[in-house]
Write a protein that holds these residues in place. Sequence first.
Motif, PDB file in Angstrom:
ATOM      1  N   LYS A  18      37.558  52.378  24.152  1.00 22.05           N
ATOM      2  CA  LYS A  18      38.111  53.450  23.320  1.00 22.05           C
ATOM      3  C   LYS A  18      38.351  52.945  21.906  1.00 22.05           C
ATOM      4  N   ASP A  19      38.389  53.894  20.952  1.00 20.94           N
ATOM      5  CA  ASP A  19      38.633  53.539  19.561  1.00 20.94           C
ATOM      6  C   ASP A  19      40.130  53.549  19.279  1.00 20.94           C
ATOM      7  N   GLU A  20      40.496  53.406  18.019  1.00 15.57           N
ATOM      8  CA  GLU A  20      41.908  53.341  17.641  1.00 15.57           C
ATOM      9  C   GLU A  20      42.648  54.644  17.920  1.00 15.57           C
ATOM     10  N   ASN A  21      41.911  55.740  18.063  1.00 14.95           N
ATOM     11  CA  ASN A  21      42.523  57.032  18.383  1.00 14.95           C
ATOM     12  C   ASN A  21      42.486  57.335  19.879  1.00 14.95           C
ATOM     13  N   ASN A  22      42.183  56.312  20.664  1.00 18.68           N
ATOM     14  CA  ASN A  22      42.128  56.417  22.120  1.00 18.68           C
ATOM     15  C   ASN A  22      41.035  57.370  22.588  1.00 18.68           C
ATOM     16  N   LYS A  23      39.972  57.484  21.805  1.00 13.59           N
ATOM     17  CA  LYS A  23      38.832  58.289  22.196  1.00 13.59           C
ATOM     18  C   LYS A  23      37.688  57.363  22.625  1.00 13.59           C
ATOM     19  N   ASP A  24      36.892  57.827  23.576  1.00 17.27           N
ATOM     20  CA  ASP A  24      35.792  57.012  24.085  1.00 17.27           C
ATOM     21  C   ASP A  24      34.791  56.682  22.975  1.00 17.27           C
ATOM     22  N   VAL A  25      34.408  55.416  22.910  1.00 12.07           N
ATOM     23  CA  VAL A  25      33.320  55.004  22.032  1.00 12.07           C
ATOM     24  C   VAL A  25      32.024  55.193  22.820  1.00 12.07           C
ATOM     25  N   VAL A  26      31.163  56.083  22.356  1.00  9.99           N
ATOM     26  CA  VAL A  26      29.974  56.475  23.114  1.00  9.99           C
ATOM     27  C   VAL A  26      28.722  55.850  22.502  1.00  9.99           C
ATOM     28  N   GLU A  27      27.873  55.288  23.365  1.00 11.58           N
ATOM     29  CA  GLU A  27      26.578  54.732  22.967  1.00 11.58           C
ATOM     30  C   GLU A  27      25.474  55.516  23.685  1.00 11.58           C
ATOM     31  N   HIS A  28      24.312  55.591  23.071  1.00 14.24           N
ATOM     32  CA  HIS A  28      23.170  56.290  23.663  1.00 14.24           C
ATOM     33  C   HIS A  28      21.999  55.316  23.766  1.00 14.24           C
ATOM     34  N   TRP A  29      21.391  55.247  24.953  1.00 11.70           N
ATOM     35  CA  TRP A  29      20.331  54.283  25.194  1.00 11.70           C
ATOM     36  C   TRP A  29      19.173  54.902  25.963  1.00 11.70           C
ATOM     37  N   VAL A  30      18.003  54.329  25.769  1.00  5.96           N
ATOM     38  CA  VAL A  30      16.834  54.627  26.597  1.00  5.96           C
ATOM     39  C   VAL A  30      16.295  53.283  27.089  1.00  5.96           C
ATOM     40  N   VAL A  31      16.101  53.177  28.401  1.00  5.93           N
ATOM     41  CA  VAL A  31      15.660  51.923  29.026  1.00  5.93           C
ATOM     42  C   VAL A  31      14.329  52.159  29.727  1.00  5.93           C
TER      43      VAL A  31
END
Length: 388
Positions: A83-96
């Motif tokens: 989570k970030d400083e605002n307690n929100k999820d840090v989201v990543e996007h990937w293709v494998v």
Amino acid sequence: QPTSISTNAPNINEPETITEKASMPSKKVIHLMLDAGRSSIKYQAFVNNETGTTPVMKTESLVCCVPSVPFGELGAFSLSRGKDENNKDVVEHWVVGSSARLQGKEYIAMSDSENYKVHYFPILALGAIASLPNLLELSTGTSAKRRTLHIRLSTLSLASPLELKKAIEQCKWIAVDGVRYRLCFSKLGFLGFPEGYGASLWASERFDDKQFHTFDIGYGTATISEYSNLGKLPKRVTCSPNGGGGVATLIKEFSRALSNTDSSKMIRPSQLREILETATVGDNGISAIAPDGEDIGSELENAIHSWMKDSPLAYALDDISVKARRSKVTLCGGAFAIPPVQMLIKERLLKGSIPESNLLIPENPGTVALSEMKKLYLGETTDVNQAA
């Protein structure tokens, strides 16, 4: 005078009736076997020892970080590791996998660096999970868009299982095709099996010997392992990985052999591997077809001989040539799935006075290390932790 008995009072002379509690449905636990190598990711899932078993699946060891996840793309997913400083999820996007080539962005191949397959292990593992064809059915929950995955993850790797476990457990959820899956990794432990362990399970059923060897030539290494066959499960005794002895070096030799021919102008380096993997052995010898239709089998044969003589594979061949005079050896790994490679290496070993009966090749040498692991999960062998 007799006391009146209420109609609601229990009759002690009647047998007691015990009402069983409704049992909760058993939790689906996905046993995911993963072999994330420099060249390809191979994986297979088993569920509750009976249902949900997938075939051995394989894709390229490629990853691409994208600004948004493409819908309906195999191996595409979003994830959160914190989570970030605002307690929100840090989201990543990937293709494998192979789809990473299609994103219009720079992708990363695990073969680009020795440490990449460890550094990107969580992404490779989640890419395999996201690619399971029956992912929705394997999940639990009452919501159509918020589900849970219970996963027991096991790997075939030379890397530290604890290091891999620590990295994957940072991932809290993934989203695939609009469905968010909470990730619950089993507390039973993250099992790390010796690389190529499935080949030893295959061998142990065919050898009565007290010890045997496996000779596994993959993309990067040519690994010789000795196993004890005294107990219920084979146990690895020694392991000698010969880095640089794998198929990656053969591809370089193949490219060098083609450098003085006209066909080299027509062949991209990315195509050489596919040409190599589709090469055949027939009545007229080795055949490998270039994009322009020319048969470049003679160049491939020269490349294989150079690879066997002038690379770390030469050390491995000398070593196994001595060991195989006394011990049976299973030849496995992606290299032995290439018919010309299988033929020429076997010829080279037999010249070292090795009894032909000491060399065994599984029907599917490229996937046997993973496919045979099902015996640990489908009831044929019960003590999984003993093997790990």
